[in-house]
Design an enzyme around this catalytic site. Structure first.
Site, mmCIF file in Angstrom:
data_model
loop_
_atom_site.group_PDB
_atom_site.id
_atom_site.type_symbol
_atom_site.label_atom_id
_atom_site.label_comp_id
_atom_site.label_asym_id
_atom_site.label_seq_id
_atom_site.Cartn_x
_atom_site.Cartn_y
_atom_site.Cartn_z
ATOM 1 N N ARG A 1 -0.724 -0.928 -18.663
ATOM 2 C CA ARG A 1 0.231 -2.034 -18.550
ATOM 3 C C ARG A 1 0.381 -2.546 -17.112
ATOM 4 O O ARG A 1 1.048 -3.562 -16.888
ATOM 5 C CB ARG A 1 1.597 -1.623 -19.107
ATOM 6 C CG ARG A 1 2.363 -0.588 -18.301
ATOM 7 C CD ARG A 1 3.753 -0.376 -18.901
ATOM 8 N NE ARG A 1 4.519 0.628 -18.183
ATOM 9 C CZ ARG A 1 4.532 1.917 -18.466
ATOM 10 N NH1 ARG A 1 3.809 2.366 -19.473
ATOM 11 N NH2 ARG A 1 5.259 2.771 -17.767
ATOM 12 N N SER A 2 -0.229 -1.871 -16.164
ATOM 13 C CA SER A 2 -0.116 -2.268 -14.756
ATOM 14 C C SER A 2 -1.151 -3.332 -14.388
ATOM 15 O O SER A 2 -2.356 -3.077 -14.461
ATOM 16 C CB SER A 2 -0.313 -1.047 -13.861
ATOM 17 O OG SER A 2 -0.582 -1.429 -12.532
ATOM 18 N N PRO A 3 -0.721 -4.527 -13.949
ATOM 19 C CA PRO A 3 -1.689 -5.526 -13.492
ATOM 20 C C PRO A 3 -2.557 -5.033 -12.330
ATOM 21 O O PRO A 3 -3.772 -5.286 -12.344
ATOM 22 C CB PRO A 3 -0.809 -6.713 -13.083
ATOM 23 C CG PRO A 3 0.441 -6.551 -13.888
ATOM 24 C CD PRO A 3 0.653 -5.070 -13.985
ATOM 25 N N ARG B 1 -5.288 -2.922 -13.781
ATOM 26 C CA ARG B 1 -6.291 -3.729 -14.495
ATOM 27 C C ARG B 1 -7.165 -4.535 -13.533
ATOM 28 O O ARG B 1 -8.344 -4.782 -13.822
ATOM 29 C CB ARG B 1 -5.597 -4.637 -15.521
ATOM 30 C CG ARG B 1 -5.154 -3.859 -16.763
ATOM 31 C CD ARG B 1 -4.532 -4.737 -17.827
ATOM 32 N NE ARG B 1 -3.106 -4.961 -17.594
ATOM 33 C CZ ARG B 1 -2.559 -6.092 -17.229
ATOM 34 N NH1 ARG B 1 -3.327 -7.177 -17.061
ATOM 35 N NH2 ARG B 1 -1.256 -6.200 -17.043
#
Length: 220
Positions: free
Chosen positions: A11-13, A16
Protein backbone atom coordinates in the site's frame (compact mmCIF):
# COMPACT_ATOMS: atom_id res chain seq x y z
CA UNK A 1 25.79 -9.07 -8.83
CA UNK A 2 24.96 -9.66 -5.17
CA UNK A 3 21.54 -10.37 -3.77
CA UNK A 4 19.02 -7.51 -3.70
CA UNK A 5 16.23 -7.58 -1.14
CA UNK A 6 13.47 -4.99 -0.87
CA UNK A 7 11.48 -4.69 2.35
CA UNK A 8 8.11 -3.02 2.08
CA UNK A 9 4.32 -3.07 1.95
CA UNK A 10 2.16 -2.91 -1.16
CA UNK A 11 0.00 0.00 0.00
CA UNK A 12 3.04 2.31 0.18
CA UNK A 13 3.57 4.50 -2.92
CA UNK A 14 7.32 4.81 -2.18
CA UNK A 15 7.63 1.03 -2.02
CA UNK A 16 5.78 0.64 -5.30
CA UNK A 17 8.04 3.23 -6.91
CA UNK A 18 11.02 1.04 -6.03
CA UNK A 19 9.26 -2.04 -7.38
CA UNK A 20 8.66 -0.13 -10.62
CA UNK A 21 12.33 0.88 -10.80
CA UNK A 22 13.55 -2.65 -10.14
CA UNK A 23 11.29 -3.95 -12.90
CA UNK A 24 12.30 -1.16 -15.28
CA UNK A 25 15.93 -2.20 -14.72
CA UNK A 26 15.00 -5.87 -15.16
CA UNK A 27 16.78 -6.82 -11.94
CA UNK A 28 16.39 -10.01 -9.96
CA UNK A 29 15.40 -9.32 -6.37
CA UNK A 30 13.53 -10.66 -3.38
CA UNK A 31 10.56 -8.75 -2.03
CA UNK A 32 9.81 -9.20 1.65
CA UNK A 33 6.58 -7.86 3.12
CA UNK A 34 7.07 -6.16 6.49
CA UNK A 35 4.17 -6.72 8.89
CA UNK A 36 3.88 -3.28 10.45
CA UNK A 37 0.98 -4.32 12.65
CA UNK A 38 3.24 -6.97 14.22
CA UNK A 39 5.98 -4.35 14.68
CA UNK A 40 8.42 -6.27 12.49
CA UNK A 41 10.02 -2.94 11.58
CA UNK A 42 11.08 -2.56 15.22
CA UNK A 43 12.90 -5.87 15.46
CA UNK A 44 16.68 -5.60 16.01
CA UNK A 45 17.51 -7.16 12.65
CA UNK A 46 15.40 -4.55 10.85
CA UNK A 47 16.70 -1.64 12.93
CA UNK A 48 20.22 -2.71 11.99
CA UNK A 49 19.33 -2.04 8.37
CA UNK A 50 17.21 1.04 8.99
CA UNK A 51 17.23 2.74 12.40
CA UNK A 52 14.33 4.92 11.23
CA UNK A 53 12.28 1.69 10.83
CA UNK A 54 10.59 2.83 7.61
CA UNK A 55 9.74 1.19 4.31
CA UNK A 56 11.00 0.87 1.68
CA UNK A 57 14.34 -0.44 2.89
CA UNK A 58 16.86 -1.90 0.45
CA UNK A 59 19.50 -4.51 1.21
CA UNK A 60 21.94 -4.67 -1.69
CA UNK A 61 24.26 -7.48 -0.65
CA UNK A 62 24.81 -5.95 2.78
CA UNK A 63 24.54 -2.30 1.77
CA UNK A 64 21.45 -0.83 3.40
CA UNK A 65 19.54 2.18 2.08
CA UNK A 66 16.18 3.76 2.87
CA UNK A 67 14.08 6.57 1.33
CA UNK A 68 12.66 5.67 -2.06
CA UNK A 69 14.16 8.64 -3.88
CA UNK A 70 17.65 7.70 -2.70
CA UNK A 71 17.04 4.02 -3.43
CA UNK A 72 15.86 4.56 -6.99
CA UNK A 73 18.66 6.97 -7.86
CA UNK A 74 21.16 4.46 -6.45
CA UNK A 75 19.70 1.51 -8.33
CA UNK A 76 19.78 3.28 -11.68
CA UNK A 77 23.27 4.67 -11.08
CA UNK A 78 24.62 1.22 -10.17
CA UNK A 79 22.64 -1.16 -12.35
CA UNK A 80 21.24 0.84 -15.26
CA UNK A 81 22.41 -0.28 -18.70
CA UNK A 82 22.08 3.36 -19.67
CA UNK A 83 21.33 6.55 -17.77
CA UNK A 84 17.95 7.49 -19.25
CA UNK A 85 16.04 6.75 -16.04
CA UNK A 86 18.34 9.09 -14.08
CA UNK A 87 20.53 11.07 -16.50
CA UNK A 88 24.19 11.79 -15.83
CA UNK A 89 23.90 15.09 -17.71
CA UNK A 90 23.69 17.65 -14.91
CA UNK A 91 20.97 19.78 -16.42
CA UNK A 92 18.76 16.81 -17.31
CA UNK A 93 19.36 15.32 -13.87
CA UNK A 94 18.49 18.65 -12.23
CA UNK A 95 15.05 18.55 -13.85
CA UNK A 96 14.50 14.99 -12.63
CA UNK A 97 15.64 16.03 -9.14
CA UNK A 98 13.25 18.97 -9.16
CA UNK A 99 10.35 16.65 -9.99
CA UNK A 100 11.46 14.25 -7.24
CA UNK A 101 11.68 17.03 -4.65
CA UNK A 102 8.27 18.29 -5.76
CA UNK A 103 6.92 14.79 -5.27
CA UNK A 104 8.28 14.52 -1.74
CA UNK A 105 7.52 18.06 -0.59
CA UNK A 106 4.19 18.74 -2.35
CA UNK A 107 2.56 15.62 -3.77
CA UNK A 108 3.18 13.31 -0.83
CA UNK A 109 1.96 15.56 2.00
CA UNK A 110 -1.07 16.59 -0.06
CA UNK A 111 -2.00 12.96 -0.54
CA UNK A 112 -1.20 11.96 3.02
CA UNK A 113 -3.56 14.63 4.36
CA UNK A 114 -6.35 12.73 2.58
CA UNK A 115 -5.34 9.10 3.03
CA UNK A 116 -3.87 8.98 6.54
CA UNK A 117 -7.14 9.72 8.39
CA UNK A 118 -8.95 7.05 6.37
CA UNK A 119 -6.32 4.32 6.59
CA UNK A 120 -5.16 4.85 10.16
CA UNK A 121 -7.83 6.81 12.06
CA UNK A 122 -11.08 5.50 10.59
CA UNK A 123 -12.10 9.05 9.72
CA UNK A 124 -14.12 9.11 6.49
CA UNK A 125 -15.03 12.78 6.07
CA UNK A 126 -12.61 14.62 3.79
CA UNK A 127 -12.52 18.43 3.94
CA UNK A 128 -13.07 19.87 0.46
CA UNK A 129 -10.00 22.06 0.90
CA UNK A 130 -7.84 18.95 0.80
CA UNK A 131 -9.29 17.90 -2.54
CA UNK A 132 -8.81 21.44 -3.81
CA UNK A 133 -5.13 21.11 -2.86
CA UNK A 134 -4.99 17.78 -4.72
CA UNK A 135 -6.46 19.45 -7.80
CA UNK A 136 -3.69 22.03 -7.50
CA UNK A 137 -1.12 19.23 -7.63
CA UNK A 138 -2.79 17.85 -10.76
CA UNK A 139 -2.55 21.32 -12.31
CA UNK A 140 1.19 21.50 -11.64
CA UNK A 141 1.80 18.02 -13.04
CA UNK A 142 -0.20 18.94 -16.13
CA UNK A 143 2.08 21.97 -16.56
CA UNK A 144 5.20 19.82 -16.30
CA UNK A 145 3.85 17.78 -19.20
CA UNK A 146 3.02 20.74 -21.46
CA UNK A 147 5.85 20.11 -23.93
CA UNK A 148 6.91 16.59 -23.02
CA UNK A 149 5.63 13.04 -22.95
CA UNK A 150 7.09 12.44 -19.50
CA UNK A 151 7.50 14.57 -16.39
CA UNK A 152 11.16 15.47 -16.94
CA UNK A 153 11.42 15.31 -20.72
CA UNK A 154 10.62 12.94 -23.56
CA UNK A 155 12.03 9.83 -21.91
CA UNK A 156 10.85 7.87 -18.90
CA UNK A 157 12.69 8.66 -15.65
CA UNK A 158 12.41 7.70 -12.01
CA UNK A 159 10.36 10.88 -11.53
CA UNK A 160 7.58 9.27 -13.54
CA UNK A 161 7.84 6.06 -11.54
CA UNK A 162 7.49 7.93 -8.27
CA UNK A 163 4.52 9.98 -9.39
CA UNK A 164 2.59 7.12 -10.99
CA UNK A 165 2.91 5.14 -7.75
CA UNK A 166 1.52 8.15 -5.88
CA UNK A 167 -1.24 9.35 -8.21
CA UNK A 168 -2.82 5.92 -8.72
CA UNK A 169 -3.78 6.06 -5.06
CA UNK A 170 -5.25 9.53 -5.46
CA UNK A 171 -7.63 9.10 -8.39
CA UNK A 172 -10.11 7.29 -6.16
CA UNK A 173 -10.62 10.65 -4.43
CA UNK A 174 -10.32 12.90 -7.49
CA UNK A 175 -10.29 11.63 -11.05
CA UNK A 176 -7.92 13.23 -13.54
CA UNK A 177 -10.33 15.29 -15.63
CA UNK A 178 -9.41 14.94 -19.32
CA UNK A 179 -10.80 18.38 -20.11
CA UNK A 180 -8.95 20.15 -17.28
CA UNK A 181 -5.73 18.14 -17.37
CA UNK A 182 -5.32 16.61 -20.84
CA UNK A 183 -1.53 16.27 -20.58
CA UNK A 184 -1.76 14.48 -17.25
CA UNK A 185 -4.55 12.20 -18.46
CA UNK A 186 -2.49 11.19 -21.52
CA UNK A 187 0.58 10.58 -19.36
CA UNK A 188 -1.42 8.43 -16.96
CA UNK A 189 -2.61 6.26 -19.85
CA UNK A 190 0.93 6.07 -21.22
CA UNK A 191 2.36 4.96 -17.89
CA UNK A 192 -0.23 2.21 -17.47
CA UNK A 193 0.93 0.74 -20.79
CA UNK A 194 4.44 0.05 -19.49
CA UNK A 195 5.04 -3.72 -19.64
CA UNK A 196 5.93 -3.93 -15.94
CA UNK A 197 3.29 -1.50 -14.67
CA UNK A 198 0.56 -3.95 -13.71
CA UNK A 199 2.77 -6.33 -11.74
CA UNK A 200 4.74 -3.61 -9.96
CA UNK A 201 1.94 -1.12 -9.29
CA UNK A 202 -1.49 -1.74 -10.78
CA UNK A 203 -2.24 -5.05 -9.10
CA UNK A 204 -0.85 -3.78 -5.79
CA UNK A 205 -2.79 -0.51 -5.57
CA UNK A 206 -6.10 -2.10 -6.63
CA UNK A 207 -6.91 -3.64 -3.21
CA UNK A 208 -6.17 -0.31 -1.52
CA UNK A 209 -8.52 1.51 -3.88
CA UNK A 210 -11.26 -1.06 -3.23
CA UNK A 211 -10.76 -0.70 0.51
CA UNK A 212 -11.10 3.08 0.30
CA UNK A 213 -14.24 2.79 -1.83
CA UNK A 214 -15.78 0.42 0.70
CA UNK A 215 -15.54 3.10 3.39
CA UNK A 216 -17.98 5.40 1.57
CA UNK A 217 -16.01 8.52 2.38
CA UNK A 218 -17.74 11.89 2.04
CA UNK A 219 -16.55 15.38 1.12
CA UNK A 220 -17.39 18.07 3.66
Amino acid sequence: MGKITLYGIDRSPPVRSVLLTLRALDLDFEYKIVDLSAKEQLRPEFLKMNPLHTVPTLDDDGFYLYDSHAINAYLVSKYGKGDSLYPKDLQKRAIVDQRLHNNSSVNTPTGKAITFPILYRNEFEIPKARLDALEGVYKNLNLFLTDYEYLAGNTLTIADLHVIAWITGMVVFLEVDLNKFPNLASWLKRMKQLPFYEEANGSRIAPVVEFVKSKNFTIV
